[in-house]
Design a protein around this motif. Structure first.
Motif, PDB file in Angstrom:
ATOM      1  N   LEU A 133       0.293  -6.052   0.988  1.00 27.54           N
ATOM      2  CA  LEU A 133      -1.010  -6.510   0.534  1.00 27.54           C
ATOM      3  C   LEU A 133      -1.054  -8.037   0.537  1.00 27.54           C
ATOM      4  O   LEU A 133      -0.053  -8.689   0.223  1.00 27.54           O
ATOM      5  CB  LEU A 133      -1.294  -5.976  -0.866  1.00 27.54           C
TER       6      LEU A 133
ATOM      7  N   VAL B 275      -5.433   3.076   4.019  1.00 29.43           N
ATOM      8  CA  VAL B 275      -4.530   2.003   4.450  1.00 29.43           C
ATOM      9  C   VAL B 275      -3.159   2.620   4.729  1.00 29.43           C
ATOM     10  O   VAL B 275      -2.674   3.452   3.960  1.00 29.43           O
ATOM     11  CB  VAL B 275      -4.401   0.922   3.357  1.00 29.43           C
TER      12      VAL B 275
ATOM     13  N   THR C 240       1.926  -1.025   4.186  1.00 22.32           N
ATOM     14  CA  THR C 240       1.222  -2.264   4.506  1.00 22.32           C
ATOM     15  C   THR C 240       1.365  -3.256   3.354  1.00 22.32           C
ATOM     16  O   THR C 240       1.033  -2.945   2.210  1.00 22.32           O
ATOM     17  CB  THR C 240      -0.283  -2.002   4.754  1.00 22.32           C
TER      18      THR C 240
ATOM     19  N   ALA D  71       0.845  -1.202   0.000  1.00 22.24           N
ATOM     20  CA  ALA D  71       0.000   0.000   0.000  1.00 22.24           C
ATOM     21  C   ALA D  71       0.876   1.247   0.000  1.00 22.24           C
ATOM     22  O   ALA D  71       1.743   1.416   0.860  1.00 22.24           O
ATOM     23  CB  ALA D  71      -0.913  -0.003   1.219  1.00 22.24           C
TER      24      ALA D  71
ATOM     25  N   GLU E 179       0.530   3.508   4.683  1.00 27.35           N
ATOM     26  CA  GLU E 179       1.563   3.292   3.681  1.00 27.35           C
ATOM     27  C   GLU E 179       2.585   2.291   4.205  1.00 27.35           C
ATOM     28  O   GLU E 179       3.016   2.368   5.351  1.00 27.35           O
ATOM     29  CB  GLU E 179       2.260   4.611   3.331  1.00 27.35           C
TER      30      GLU E 179
ATOM     31  N   ALA F 177      -3.152   3.996  -0.750  1.00 27.29           N
ATOM     32  CA  ALA F 177      -3.153   4.250   0.692  1.00 27.29           C
ATOM     33  C   ALA F 177      -4.082   5.406   1.041  1.00 27.29           C
ATOM     34  O   ALA F 177      -4.846   5.339   2.011  1.00 27.29           O
ATOM     35  CB  ALA F 177      -1.728   4.542   1.171  1.00 27.29           C
TER      36      ALA F 177
END
Length: 254
Positions: free
Chosen positions: A113, A107, A111, A97, A109, A102
């Protein structure tokens, strides 16, 4: 020298008529833009680096069976490419993300996926390259269902290969943008990879530190933009000897 006919000029590249039918010469500029051309600047040597990086990645993709428009590099800033009919879509593959994903979905930044996501954006600067669905694409005739399947298939194959390639040099491929074109040969049409793959079109983070090594350094005023591009080229083993020497545009555009 005879002046070549300019076919198209974009934000980062200029296309000229090629020396043979069905070819173009793609010239890489040092111009940098962000936020749909609202932020502009110059990164000295960027065109040289992106030419070399894109050449290397396109060549490696060709070796594993991904069809591309790349023919050969001509000089420090130019490469010979096949002339294609560009499909008016940006195909974005996301592994982590970041950026608009994001922001759009809230979400954090960085993360990871659960699986790679493929998104389509309509290529139109005036509209801000809006996110579109497969329904939009088929309704407006930008691509048919079979072509969409081929775009998805190629994008995921490219992602698998490039993710491994960058992982091997300590870089995480966060996300990247692809463009494709229709190429005709002997009355048969084939969809092939076009445009470029470089730190201009991909988010690249250092695997250990998450340091950004791409155009986000320009977007976010992080500084050391040229140095980040040079580091990507160095890790790929293709930094031009003596660094990215500048070649003045007019000398190569005649």
């Amino acid at each position: 020298m005879t002046r070549r006919r300019q076919v198209y000029e974009g934000k980062a590249k200029v296309l000229f008529e090629g020396p043979e039918p069905g070819t173009l010469v793609q010239y890489f500029k040092d111009d940098a833009t962000a936020f749909n051309n609202k932020k502009k600047g110059t990164i000295t040597g960027k065109g040289v680096l992106n030419n070399r990086i894109s050449e290397y990645l396109m060549t490696r993709l060709g070796e594993v069976g991904i069809p591309t428009h790349f023919v050969r590099r001509l000089n420090m800033r130019e490469q010979l490419i096949k002339e294609v009919e560009i499909i008016p879509l940006e195909v974005v593959v996301r592994n982590v993300a970041a950026g608009s994903l994001a922001t759009r979905l809230g979400v954090a930044e960085g993360t990871m996926l659960p699986r790679s996501i493929v998104e389509f954006y309509y290529k139109n600067d005036e509209l801000g390259d809006p996110l579109v669905s497969e329904e939009h694409i088929t309704c407006f005739g930008w691509a048919n269902p079979q072509e969409i399947d081929e775009l998805m298939h190629l994008a995921l194959r490219i992602n698998d290969f490039l993710s491994g390639l960058f992982l091997g040099i300590g870089i995480r491929l966060v996300d990247f943008k692809l463009e494709f074109g229709r190429w005709w040969q002997n009355d048969e049409m084939r969809i092939i990879l076009a445009d470029e793959i470089s730190p201009d079109s991909a988010r690249l983070w250092d695997l250990k530190t998450n340091e950004k090594m791409d155009k986000d350094r320009f977007r976010r005023d992080l500084g050391n933009v040229a140095e980040a591009y040079q580091e990507v080229a160095r890790r790929l083993g293709i930094l031009p000897e003596g660094g990215p020497r500048d070649i003045k545009g007019p000398d190569t555009m005649q």
